[in-house]
Design a protein around this motif. Structure first.
Motif, short mmCIF file in Angstrom:
data_model
loop_
_atom_site.label_atom_id
_atom_site.label_comp_id
_atom_site.label_asym_id
_atom_site.label_seq_id
_atom_site.Cartn_x
_atom_site.Cartn_y
_atom_site.Cartn_z
N ASP A 125 -6.76 -0.69 -0.50
CA ASP A 125 -7.82 0.30 -0.16
C ASP A 125 -7.80 0.82 1.32
O ASP A 125 -7.83 1.87 1.38
CB ASP A 125 -9.24 -0.46 -0.45
N GLU A 126 -7.49 -0.07 2.05
CA GLU A 126 -7.37 0.15 3.48
C GLU A 126 -6.35 1.17 3.80
O GLU A 126 -6.46 2.07 4.48
CB GLU A 126 -7.54 -1.10 4.61
N LEU A 127 -5.15 0.53 3.39
CA LEU A 127 -3.84 1.36 3.53
C LEU A 127 -4.07 2.88 2.92
O LEU A 127 -3.64 3.74 3.50
CB LEU A 127 -2.68 0.62 3.01
N LYS A 128 -4.66 2.78 1.74
CA LYS A 128 -4.75 4.14 1.35
C LYS A 128 -5.75 5.17 2.00
O LYS A 128 -5.58 6.29 2.34
CB LYS A 128 -5.37 3.97 -0.17
N ARG A 129 -6.66 4.38 2.45
CA ARG A 129 -7.50 5.33 3.53
C ARG A 129 -6.69 5.91 4.76
O ARG A 129 -6.82 7.07 5.27
CB ARG A 129 -8.75 4.32 4.21
N LEU A 130 -5.80 5.10 5.22
CA LEU A 130 -5.06 5.26 6.44
C LEU A 130 -3.83 6.49 5.98
O LEU A 130 -3.70 7.31 7.07
CB LEU A 130 -4.29 4.14 6.84
N THR A 131 -3.40 6.28 4.69
CA THR A 131 -2.25 7.28 4.43
C THR A 131 -3.14 8.68 4.28
O THR A 131 -2.35 9.77 4.13
CB THR A 131 -1.54 6.80 3.18
N ARG A 132 -4.09 8.52 3.65
CA ARG A 132 -5.26 9.83 3.56
C ARG A 132 -4.93 10.76 4.64
O ARG A 132 -5.11 11.78 4.76
CB ARG A 132 -6.17 9.61 2.88
N PRO B 3 0.79 1.98 -0.65
CA PRO B 3 0.93 3.04 -0.09
C PRO B 3 1.96 3.03 1.10
O PRO B 3 1.46 3.59 2.06
CB PRO B 3 -0.41 3.74 0.02
N ILE B 4 3.28 2.61 0.92
CA ILE B 4 3.88 2.57 2.21
C ILE B 4 5.03 3.52 2.17
O ILE B 4 5.25 3.92 1.03
CB ILE B 4 4.55 1.12 2.23
N SER B 5 5.72 3.85 3.19
CA SER B 5 6.89 4.72 3.29
C SER B 5 8.29 4.20 3.85
O SER B 5 9.27 4.97 3.61
CB SER B 5 6.58 6.10 4.00
N VAL B 6 8.18 3.03 4.27
CA VAL B 6 9.41 2.84 5.14
C VAL B 6 9.34 1.02 4.81
O VAL B 6 8.50 0.42 4.94
CB VAL B 6 9.04 2.93 6.60
N LEU B 7 10.62 0.68 4.55
CA LEU B 7 10.88 -0.72 4.70
C LEU B 7 11.80 -1.04 5.95
O LEU B 7 12.74 -0.45 5.96
CB LEU B 7 11.77 -1.40 3.65
N LYS B 8 11.15 -2.05 6.68
CA LYS B 8 12.08 -2.45 7.98
C LYS B 8 12.86 -3.80 7.44
O LYS B 8 12.05 -4.77 7.62
CB LYS B 8 11.18 -2.41 9.31
N ILE B 9 13.80 -3.70 7.61
CA ILE B 9 14.89 -4.96 7.06
C ILE B 9 15.03 -5.81 8.29
O ILE B 9 15.41 -5.39 9.26
CB ILE B 9 16.02 -4.58 6.11
N ASP B 10 14.56 -7.03 8.00
CA ASP B 10 14.60 -8.03 9.11
C ASP B 10 15.83 -8.21 9.90
O ASP B 10 16.95 -8.26 9.16
CB ASP B 10 14.07 -9.22 8.72
N GLN B 11 15.78 -8.66 11.29
CA GLN B 11 17.08 -8.38 11.93
C GLN B 11 18.19 -9.80 11.70
O GLN B 11 19.07 -9.74 12.00
CB GLN B 11 16.83 -8.04 13.55
#
Ligand code: C2E
Ligand code: MG
Ligand code: MG
Ligand code: MG
Length: 287
Positions: free
Chosen positions: A164-171, A195-203
């Protein structure tokens, strides 16, 4: 009451626990003081698009510039701050400082988005989104220039609330990315719901490329997973040209790491930005 007293006595008579607690209190106290004295600063590390070499953005990373102990890295104080409410104050500082920097840079033609690391606790804090909105408004910026990096583990705490919180942020067009992907308790089951747009793959995987076959398999799978979910994949901890080129063959979208630049104080970042001429075409001068 009896149980309470017993446990209290145990703490009192266990010198190791007592010492650890005192140390913690004094660290948090010093950290509060550091915040007040302006000893906390953000350094910025660029991220680039692998295909084009173009600058995609910069990650804000906190540093404690201690007057006598020198620069203290976040691993030494963020985990402890996260166990107290102090992390809320620190995150507020980091967000405000990053957004202020964003505004300064936008005005001077340095067109980079900035990402900020967010702790689990922040996201579950009521009013977190409102704080972000207030800061963006205060500096007259739209959300698309801001990215929030959230670690995989933290998404598992309260999935529904988090979504829910992430959706508010992506709006607000704020970009959400998953940090340290591959190290958490996997959230594969609902990764597609977030609602994410990027995966940061661990070093830890990136660093072992291309010799370690296990790391290669994981990296390949992570890039495919990201793309199948409609996300961008970014590799963290890219330290040399060989890894960079290998990532290009895997179709990984972006890279971040010492090969491109270390985290830099703002004025050094501006200098780097002015000199950066792409990584493919000027590969000989990098490496
Ligand atoms: P992270 O978000 O995964 O950040 C990446 C870390 O890898 C940074 O360490 C960065 O300096 C380091 N790094 C980048 N490229 C390379 C490379 O090529 N080689 C190597 N060996 N390391 C590289 P740093 O700045 O010490 O930060 C460590 C962690 O502390 C971050 O991991 C993040 O989880 C946390 N952190 C940093 N700043 C903040 C903050 O403002 N708020 C919160 N909540 N956490 C923060
Ligand atoms: Mg990060
Ligand atoms: Mg990371
Ligand atoms: Mg990390």
């Amino acid at each position: 009451i009896v149980a309470k007293q017993t446990s209290r006595n145990m703490v009192a008579y266990n010198p190791a626990i007592k010492m650890a607690t005192e140390e913690n209190i004094s660290l948090l106290g010093q950290l509060k003081h550091a915040l007040k004295m302006g000893q906390l600063a953000l350094h910025y590390q660029p991220k680039v698009e692998i295909d084009t070499g173009k600058i995609y953005g910069a990650e804000a990373l906190i540093r404690w510039e201690h007057p006598s102990r020198g620069m203290i890295p976040p691993v030494k104080f963020i985990p402890r701050a996260e166990q107290s409410t102090l992390i809320d104050v620190i995150t507020e500082f980091v967000l405000e400082e990053a957004i202020r920097q964003l505004s300064v840079w936008q005005k001077s033609g340095i067109d980079v988005s900035i990402s900020v690391n967010i702790s689990t606790r922040n996201l579950l804090q009521p009013g977190f989104t409102d704080l972000v909105v207030r800061l963006l408004n205060q500096y007259d910026l739209s959300g698309e220039l801001l990215e929030l990096e959230i670690t995989e583990g933290s998404l598992m705490v309260d999935v529904e609330h988090t979504i829910d919180e992430l959706k508010r942020l992506t709006r607000l067009n704020i970009v959400i990315s998953i940090d340290d992907f591959g190290t958490g308790y996997s959230s594969l089951q609902y990764l597609h719901q977030l609602p994410i747009s990027v995966l940061k793959i661990d070093q830890s995987f990136v660093r072992r490329l291309p010799e370690d076959q296990g790391a290669v398999y994981i990296m390949e799978a992570a890039v495919v997973l990201a793309h199948n979910l409609g996300l961008k994949a970014i590799a963290e901890g890219v330290e040399n040209k060989q890894i960079y080129q290998f990532l290009a063959t895997l179709g990984c979208d972006m890279a971040q790491g010492y090969l491109i630049a270390k985290p830099l104080p703002p004025e050094k970042f501006v200098e780097w930005y002015g000199q950066y001429a792409g990584i493919y075409h000027h590969s000989d001068s990098i490496s």
